[in-house]
Design a protein around this motif. Structure first.
Motif, PDB file in Angstrom:
ATOM      1  N   PRO A   1     -36.721  38.553  11.594  1.00 49.64           N
ATOM      2  CA  PRO A   1     -36.790  39.428  12.773  1.00 49.64           C
ATOM      3  C   PRO A   1     -37.470  38.777  13.980  1.00 49.64           C
ATOM      4  N   ASP A   2     -38.340  37.796  13.694  1.00 44.90           N
ATOM      5  CA  ASP A   2     -39.036  37.117  14.799  1.00 44.90           C
ATOM      6  C   ASP A   2     -38.111  36.211  15.603  1.00 44.90           C
ATOM      7  N   LEU A   3     -36.907  35.957  15.099  1.00 46.95           N
ATOM      8  CA  LEU A   3     -35.991  35.046  15.807  1.00 46.95           C
ATOM      9  C   LEU A   3     -34.819  35.765  16.491  1.00 46.95           C
ATOM     10  N   VAL A   4     -34.750  37.071  16.325  1.00 48.86           N
ATOM     11  CA  VAL A   4     -33.583  37.812  16.853  1.00 48.86           C
ATOM     12  C   VAL A   4     -33.285  37.480  18.300  1.00 48.86           C
ATOM     13  N   GLY A   5     -32.025  37.174  18.554  1.00 49.53           N
ATOM     14  CA  GLY A   5     -31.560  37.010  19.932  1.00 49.53           C
ATOM     15  C   GLY A   5     -31.991  35.722  20.601  1.00 49.53           C
ATOM     16  N   LYS A   6     -32.756  34.883  19.906  1.00 54.64           N
ATOM     17  CA  LYS A   6     -33.229  33.646  20.542  1.00 54.64           C
ATOM     18  C   LYS A   6     -32.203  32.521  20.429  1.00 54.64           C
TER      19      LYS A   6
ATOM     20  N   VAL B   1     -31.829  30.475  17.974  1.00 52.70           N
ATOM     21  CA  VAL B   1     -32.397  29.240  17.421  1.00 52.70           C
ATOM     22  C   VAL B   1     -32.503  29.238  15.894  1.00 52.70           C
ATOM     23  N   ILE B   2     -32.074  30.312  15.266  1.00 55.13           N
ATOM     24  CA  ILE B   2     -32.184  30.370  13.800  1.00 55.13           C
ATOM     25  C   ILE B   2     -31.357  29.237  13.175  1.00 55.13           C
ATOM     26  N   ASN B   3     -31.913  28.612  12.143  1.00 55.55           N
ATOM     27  CA  ASN B   3     -31.239  27.491  11.489  1.00 55.55           C
ATOM     28  C   ASN B   3     -30.135  28.016  10.564  1.00 55.55           C
ATOM     29  N   PRO B   4     -28.884  27.633  10.810  1.00 54.90           N
ATOM     30  CA  PRO B   4     -27.786  28.144   9.971  1.00 54.90           C
ATOM     31  C   PRO B   4     -27.540  27.345   8.698  1.00 54.90           C
ATOM     32  N   THR B   5     -28.374  26.310   8.435  1.00 52.61           N
ATOM     33  CA  THR B   5     -28.107  25.424   7.286  1.00 52.61           C
ATOM     34  C   THR B   5     -28.081  26.184   5.958  1.00 52.61           C
ATOM     35  N   ALA B   6     -29.076  27.048   5.739  1.00 50.89           N
ATOM     36  CA  ALA B   6     -29.136  27.787   4.467  1.00 50.89           C
ATOM     37  C   ALA B   6     -27.863  28.603   4.274  1.00 50.89           C
TER      38      ALA B   6
ATOM     39  N   LYS C   1     -30.240  14.042  15.307  1.00 47.62           N
ATOM     40  CA  LYS C   1     -30.216  14.225  16.770  1.00 47.62           C
ATOM     41  C   LYS C   1     -30.052  15.685  17.172  1.00 47.62           C
ATOM     42  N   THR C   2     -29.515  16.483  16.261  1.00 49.37           N
ATOM     43  CA  THR C   2     -29.218  17.879  16.605  1.00 49.37           C
ATOM     44  C   THR C   2     -29.894  18.803  15.599  1.00 49.37           C
ATOM     45  N   LEU C   3     -31.221  18.824  15.630  1.00 49.75           N
ATOM     46  CA  LEU C   3     -31.942  19.645  14.660  1.00 49.75           C
ATOM     47  C   LEU C   3     -32.520  20.885  15.339  1.00 49.75           C
ATOM     48  N   THR C   4     -32.585  21.958  14.574  1.00 47.57           N
ATOM     49  CA  THR C   4     -33.130  23.210  15.113  1.00 47.57           C
ATOM     50  C   THR C   4     -34.657  23.149  15.158  1.00 47.57           C
ATOM     51  N   VAL C   5     -35.230  24.140  15.816  1.00 49.77           N
ATOM     52  CA  VAL C   5     -36.671  24.142  16.082  1.00 49.77           C
ATOM     53  C   VAL C   5     -37.502  24.039  14.797  1.00 49.77           C
TER      54      VAL C   5
ATOM     55  N   GLN D   1     -36.904  22.487  12.289  1.00 53.73           N
ATOM     56  CA  GLN D   1     -36.843  21.119  11.766  1.00 53.73           C
ATOM     57  C   GLN D   1     -37.399  20.115  12.773  1.00 53.73           C
ATOM     58  N   GLY D   2     -38.081  20.627  13.766  1.00 53.96           N
ATOM     59  CA  GLY D   2     -38.716  19.753  14.753  1.00 53.96           C
ATOM     60  C   GLY D   2     -37.814  19.343  15.893  1.00 53.96           C
ATOM     61  N   GLY D   3     -36.613  19.942  15.959  1.00 52.76           N
ATOM     62  CA  GLY D   3     -35.701  19.585  17.034  1.00 52.76           C
ATOM     63  C   GLY D   3     -35.669  20.617  18.147  1.00 52.76           C
ATOM     64  N   LYS D   4     -34.664  20.486  19.024  1.00 54.40           N
ATOM     65  CA  LYS D   4     -34.552  21.401  20.158  1.00 54.40           C
ATOM     66  C   LYS D   4     -33.201  22.100  20.162  1.00 54.40           C
ATOM     67  N   ALA D   5     -32.394  21.804  19.154  1.00 56.62           N
ATOM     68  CA  ALA D   5     -31.022  22.340  19.139  1.00 56.62           C
ATOM     69  C   ALA D   5     -31.021  23.838  18.897  1.00 56.62           C
ATOM     70  N   THR D   6     -30.048  24.496  19.512  1.00 60.53           N
ATOM     71  CA  THR D   6     -29.831  25.912  19.239  1.00 60.53           C
ATOM     72  C   THR D   6     -28.928  26.023  18.007  1.00 60.53           C
ATOM     73  N   THR D   7     -28.777  27.258  17.546  1.00 63.06           N
ATOM     74  CA  THR D   7     -27.873  27.496  16.407  1.00 63.06           C
ATOM     75  C   THR D   7     -26.478  26.974  16.761  1.00 63.06           C
ATOM     76  N   ARG D   8     -26.075  27.282  17.985  1.00 67.61           N
ATOM     77  CA  ARG D   8     -24.745  26.882  18.438  1.00 67.61           C
ATOM     78  C   ARG D   8     -24.598  25.352  18.503  1.00 67.61           C
TER      79      ARG D   8
END
Ligand code: NAD
Ligand code: IPM
Ligand code: MN
Length: 365
Positions: free
Chosen positions: A297-302, A304-309, A342-346, A348-355
């Protein structure tokens, strides 16, 4: 590959998969994952059924009949997570569809942001009871325990003359056998692929001899029926330490419902977090696929959620439906994105968005 139970789903060709996006930030990983699965396996038919707040707004019910019918009609379901509103759907997917066995692999891959010194040693699978133990909740008022109070010895006697509550933990031998056999079958499958064929049980058999002790006895007996497998057992608190201190000693780890729930989250922490932890829930007639994580819930609408799982969870769905080659391709594409780094989500220490992450996976595909 975790297709160790009868593949009922693949019989209805072309198979239909029910998509339940779930609550909070879960739809932000479910929908892009389904998009990729559609592209990868065009013969599988994905149909989204309404859930959560959307279902309440449109039908007045959290679990409308149409959603239940869509689950029943499908070969299996892909489920985001429930943050509350979609809970009745989750209950149906577990107890309604009797998805008895929850498989939660814990494997580090190069590029995952693990806090461990040697994360390359982490490659095991948690097999969790998905139906019994402390969940579903069976709770009540202490005053209802007066009968038990009269038969317990002094140190076990629950107080029944004060305000308070209790919870009941239920375990059947039948379910213990099911979990034990699924564990052994999975250990055999892994052994064929070069793993040691080692079953590890974690339970509180010291202090709960009649529930966890019985579970332990059933798992032990079952493993003995598999000549090529070895067996070790640890009290659940000690096993928690071993997940961190010596994960290389683990291959297939079997636990009860609440223990497996808690330790699967802890285990995900060793490889780099919940954003990386997939899971599949298998029954004799049905299966559904959800990540280990919740609705974030803390990530809703941002965005940035990691879709890997969720994507890796999607590979289990593909395996379940017999699309092994597509599952393998998707797994390889995800691994390649992490290797590039190069394309890691927050998380994972990156700056990439989910998209951005999804675009990188697509490029690798
Ligand atoms: P959670 O797993 O939703 O989140 C825990 C932490 O991990 C949060 O900081 C979150 O931002 C982070 N996180 C989770 N998934 C992530 C991802 N894919 N990428 C990046 N970060 C991620 O657990 P919680 O906050 O304890 O629970 C939230 C809600 O989810 C609760 O209502 C809980 O009951 C529910 N839940 C549902 C399921 C399920 O439906 N099977 C499973 C677990 C929790
Ligand atoms: C999970 C979740 C659920 C569980 C909750 C939401 C009931 O934590 O799937 O891991 O504990 O089974
Ligand atoms: Mn959990």
């Amino acid at each position: 590959m975790y297709r160790y139970l009868p593949v009922t789903g693949a019989e209805s060709m072309p198979p239909t998969v029910c998509v339940i996006a779930g609550d909070d930030a879960a739809p932000e990983v479910v929908r892009p994952t389904v998009e990729i699965l559609r592209e990868l396996a065009p013969s599988i038919h994905f149909e989204e059924a309404i859930s959560g707040r959307e279902a309440i707004a449109r039908t007045g019910e959290a679990f409308p009949a149409e959603t239940r019918a869509a689950i029943d009609a499908a070969a299996c379901t892909i489920f985001g997570a429930s943050g509350g509103p979609s809970r009745p759907i989750l209950w149906y997917l577990r107890w309604g569809k009797q998805t008895a066995v929850n498989i939660r692999p814990v494997r580090w891959s190069p590029g995952y942001r693990s806090p461990m010194l040697h994360p390359e040693r982490i490659d095991y699978v948690i097999v969790r009871d998905n139906l019994e133990g402390m969940y579903p909740p069976r709770e009540g008022d202490l005053k209802e325990l007066s009968q038990l109070a009269s038969s317990a010895s002094w140190w076990q006697t629950p107080p029944t003359d004060v305000e308070g509550s209790y919870a009941v933990r239920v375990n059947t031998d039948e379910q213990a056998r099911r979990i034990a056999h699924a564990t052994c079958e999975l250990a055999l499958q892994r052994q064929a692929a070069g793993y040691p064929g080692r079953v590890t049980l974690g339970a509180k058999y010291s202090i709960l001899p009649r529930t966890d002790g019985r579970f332990r006895a059933i798992v032990r007996e079952t493993v003995q029926q598999y000549a090529s497998l070895s067996y070790q057992e640890f009290l659940i608190d000690d096993l928690a330490r071993r997940l961190i201190a010596e994960p290389e000693t683990l291959d297939v780890v079997v636990m009860g419902n609440e223990h497996g729930d808690i330790l699967a989250d802890a285990a995900s922490g060793t490889i780099g977090g919940l954003g990386l932890a997939p899971s599949g829930c298998y029954g004799e007639q049905y299966a559904y696929f959800e990540p280990v994580h919740g609705s974030a819930p803390d990530l809703v609408g941002k965005g940035v959620i990691n879709p890997t799982a969720m994507l890796l969870t999607g590979t289990f769905l593909l395996n379940y439906l017999g699309s092994d080659e597509q599952a393998h391709r998707l797994e390889q594409a995800i691994a390649a994105v992490y290797r590039d780094g190069k394309t890691l989500t927050v998380d994972q220490g990156g700056k990439a968005t989910t998209r951005d992450f999804m675009a990188a996976v697509r490029e690798k595909l």
